[in-house]
Scaffold this active site. Structure first.
Site, PDB file in Angstrom:
ATOM      1  N   SER A 632     -30.947 -38.598 -82.145  1.00 28.17           N
ATOM      2  CA  SER A 632     -29.663 -38.876 -81.734  1.00 28.17           C
ATOM      3  C   SER A 632     -28.665 -40.054 -82.538  1.00 28.17           C
ATOM      4  CB  SER A 632     -29.284 -39.222 -80.134  1.00 28.17           C
ATOM      5  OG  SER A 632     -30.300 -40.651 -79.958  1.00 28.17           O
ATOM      6  N   LYS A 675     -25.733 -43.964 -72.463  1.00 25.52           N
ATOM      7  CA  LYS A 675     -25.486 -44.818 -73.699  1.00 25.52           C
ATOM      8  C   LYS A 675     -23.958 -45.324 -73.642  1.00 25.52           C
ATOM      9  CE  LYS A 675     -28.362 -41.606 -76.426  1.00 25.52           C
ATOM     10  NZ  LYS A 675     -28.267 -40.668 -77.405  1.00 25.52           N
TER      11      LYS A 675
END
EC number: 3.4.21.53
Length: 787
Positions: A632, A675
């Site tokens: 990611s 996040k």
């Protein structure tokens, strides 16, 4: 798709309480036949449980909390209700092989009456044994025999005395001896010969008297045996009549009567006429009721959450000082016995903790009959020989509940698993929001009622739906792991009850969620403190070349949270391409290493069409000390590389997440909400400037279910979320400089990031070309190994 700043309305999905037609879940009918949104799994369950073929057992696959066990139990009970009730199973005493009882099946509900009838028969037989030596008939027979013995004794004594008088002697019998004296007026005094003669007569008298007593004892035992025989027949007659027409019971009663009669004769012979102490063991007469069922109750559904050897297969026991046959109740049924004719639900994880237990279950299912685990000493505790369960046929449908990973492991490692468990019912981890609008209220209604919790209001249900959306990372789906939703509802209900409230509303649900998060956030808070005070350096303002803010996800038990990271890149002339420092020191997982290698493919597609790539680069996650896994952060690493190659600085007020492919498309990642919130929390702690934000993949837009305070900051323009679908879109946002589009000759226009990077790569290529033969540029990988 062009990059854009997301409005607050697209950063979360809220279901309005007004969309429900109820005030509280008390007005909603609870779930009764499984979670309706799992149609495919329920259809597979119904088929697997209904088909009556051997080895068509069912494996239920799903994550914990998806309702997999609840649904399996509900479907099994529904089907079991229409099935015939299985017979009661009894273990009968075996007179021929006492250590191996035989099996008797009786219609449901008839097992216990039969055992009670045999208990009553045993009591009557004991009474008959006692009455044979205490009853009136025995007393009369004994008196008659005793009188005859007494008469014969008197006759023999008179004969002895008469013979003594002829010899001038007088006899007096005492208890222990016969005394001889002279008769005073006798004509002749007795001489030695006379004394010898009378001694012989006394000995003959005693022998004849003993013979008479023995004959009387034999006659008395014969009387007792006849009385016992008559009593045994009288005891068995009503039992025979009661179960007339049942050949198996009649044969058993005949065997028992034979054994009892023989046992009684032995007791009479061994007792030698002594009363008391003689008894009849219950195990000779009374069977063991192994399983019993209520008539017309349907097939059994047995759920064993913690399977063990005795829980599944039962056990046999007998006191150490007992002999054979064993006492009634020596065998205790296991779940395999109790589920006969029905369904047995087992968790695969707990079952496989004991491999021998799993193998034993397979052996029974493959054989189609009960096989005793030979290695378990609790199955045979006899004093004379081993006591075993008989080989009872198994007619049971096993439902094995497991998670997807364990299911795959079993399927790959055990060929017999697929032979036995032919039907898979797989439960999804998410359900659509439309389905959840029906499923969540119905589930919560039943859950609150069963747990004695207050009903939940409509806005409480919407808060739980939002939590389900966060768990599913979707605005159109929610988590199907209703067990996780139940945990929150339980805590919210507890808080409402503590306050004396009669309902659970939205604020209490949110309070429960926040409390649970706070309890498990020690590690998160510590990391956030290190970030906030600058111990772990993350810049949230300014611009830097070759440095970008990435966001990873860390786990602390069941809690996951985002952690901003600083990714830096340094470039130099060389031929090795990007060097993943984490991989070189064995801190990089395979997925992360793959993501770094993909960068080379992207750079080759953009900058190596007319010359080879001639550069080296080191990439590192600064101040990270835990293993790195996942791809990611590959877009973040690429942005840092492009910035280092081009010399164009990156805005530090922005953070980036997303993986890339070799064509430069930004691909979705997991943990998107955690996040964004982690970078928001860091910016808020250091001061929001109105310029800060996060770049996310366009494909993750549907996954946004952000906290209320983050959405409020977005609405006020103090924080931003950008969606991007390509590297070009992302690099333009984080640098403020166009990425650049190559012309027909593969050249990028001046004033673009790609043009600057291309020029730098050209200089590196020339530097490599001008390097004398035999000379090499510094290789960071070699240097790391040497160090």
């Amino acid at each position: 798709m062009v990059s854009r700043k997301l409005p607050p309305s697209e950063c979360r999905k809220i279901v309005e309480p007004q969309s429900f037609r109820f005030s509280t879940t008390e007005e909603v009918a609870p779930l009764s036949a499984g979670i309706g949104s799992q149609e495919r799994a329920l259809a597979a369950l119904a088929f697997g449980l209904d088909i009556r073929q051997p080895r068509f057992h069912v494996v239920v696959v799903g994550a914990p909390g998806t309702g997999r066990t609840f649904c399996a139990r509900a479907v099994a009970k529904r089907i079991a209700a229409s099935r015939p009730t299985p017979d009661d199973i009894l273990l009968l005493p075996n007179p021929h092989r006492p250590s191996e009882p035989t099996v008797l099946s009786l219609p449901p509900g008839e097992g216990r009456p039969f055992v009670e009838a045999m208990e009553e028969l045993h009591e009557k037989l004991v009474d008959a044994l006692r009455g044979a030596t205490e009853g009136e008939r025995f007393k009369q027979a004994r008196g008659k025999i005793q009188r005859r013995v007494n008469a014969e004794e008197r006759r023999l004594e008179e004969q002895l005395k008469s013979a003594a008088r002829e010899l001038g002697l007088d006899l007096v019998r005492g208890e222990d001896e016969v005394q001889i004296t002279s008769i005073e007026d006798a004509a002749n005094a007795p001489d030695g010969e006379a004394l010898l003669a009378i001694a012989g007569s006394i000995e003959e008298f005693e022998m004849r008297l003993a013979t008479v007593q023995d004959e009387a004892d034999v006659e008395l035992r014969g009387v007792v045996k006849q009385l016992l025989s008559d009593g045994v027949k009288a005891c068995f007659q009503p039992v025979r009549a009661r179960f007339e027409g049942r050949n198996d019971i009649s044969a058993f009663l005949a065997d028992v009567e034979t054994v009892v009669s023989k046992e009684f004769r032995l007791l009479v012979d061994e007792a030698r006429g002594e009363e008391g102490g003689a008894t009849l063991p219950r195990g000779v007469v009374v069977p063991t009721l192994l399983t019993e069922h209520t008539p017309d109750s349907g097939a059994p559904v047995v759920d064993v959450p913690y399977p063990t050897l005795t829980a599944l297969f039962g056990r046999t026991h007998a006191p150490p000082d007992s002999g054979f046959p064993p006492e009634p109740g020596f065998a205790v049924a296991g779940a395999l016995h109790e589920a006969a004719g029905g369904f047995l639900i087992l968790p695969a994880g707990a079952l496989l903790k004991n491999e021998a237990l799993y193998e034993q279950l397979k052996a029974c299912l493959l054989a189609g009959k009960f096989i005793v685990p030979e290695h378990n000493p609790s199955y045979f505790r006899g004093t004379a020989e081993e006591l075993l369960f008989p080989p009872i046929p198994i007619d049971v449908k096993v439902v094995l509940v497991t998670n997807p990973q364990l299911y795959q492991d079993l399927h790959d490692a055990d060929p017999e698993f697929s032979q036995l468990f032919k039907v898979q019912a797989r439960f999804e981890t998410t359900i659509s929001l439309d389905q959840a609008l029906l499923t969540y209220p119905a589930f919560l209604a039943g859950f609150a009622h069963d747990r004695g919790l207050p009903p939940i209001t409509a806005d409480g249900v919407t808060a739980l739906l939002f939590h389900g959306g966060r768990l599913a990372e979707s605005q159109t789906k929610v988590s199907a792991q209703v067990g996780l939703i139940a945990e929150v509802a339980t805590e919210a209900g507890y808080r409402a009850q503590r306050r004396g409230r009669k309902v659970v509303d939205g604020p209490e649900v949110n309070e429960a969620l926040e409390a649970a998060r706070r309890r498990g956030s020690h590690f998160r808070d510590h990391v956030h403190e290190l970030l906030s005070d600058g111990t772990i350096r993350i810049d949230v303002t300014g611009r830097r070349v070759g440095q970008v803010n990435a966001i990873s996800v860390l786990s602390d038990g069941p809690q996951t949270f985002g952690r901003p990271c600083r990714v830096t890149a340094v470039v130099y002339p060389g031929r090795e391409g990007p060097v993943n420092i984490a991989r070189e020191v064995e801190m990089s997982g395979p997925l992360h290493s793959k993501g770094v290698l993909v960068l080379t493919g992207f750079l080759a597609a953009r900058f190596a069409q007319h010359r080879p790539l001639s550069f080296g680069a080191s990439l590192v996650f600064e101040q990270t000390y835990e293993p790195i896994e996942g791809d990611s952060a590959s877009s973040s690493e690429l942005y840092a590389l492009l910035s280092a190659l081009s010399g164009v600085p990156i805005r530090q007020e922005l953070a980036v997440t997303g993986s890339i492919d070799q064509q430069g498309s930004i691909q979705p990642v997991g943990g998107i909400n955690e996040k964004i919130e982690a970078f928001f929390d860091l910016c808020a702690a250091k001061g929001l400037t109105g310029e800060q934000g996060v770049l996310i993949p366009s494909a993750n837009r549907d996954a946004l279910m952000l906290r209320g305070d983050v959405v409020t900051a977005i609405e006020a323009g103090r924080f931003h979320v950008f969606e991007v679908s390509s590297v070009e879109e992302g690099i333009e946002i984080i640098t403020g400089v166009p990425a650049g589009v190559a012309d027909a000759d593969g050249r990028y226009p001046e004033g673009t990031v790609f043009h600057a990077a291309d020029q730098r790569l050209e200089r590196f290529h020339q530097a490599i070309a001008d390097t004398p033969k035999g000379a090499t540029s510094a290789d960071p990988r070699r240097m790391l190994r040497e160090r």
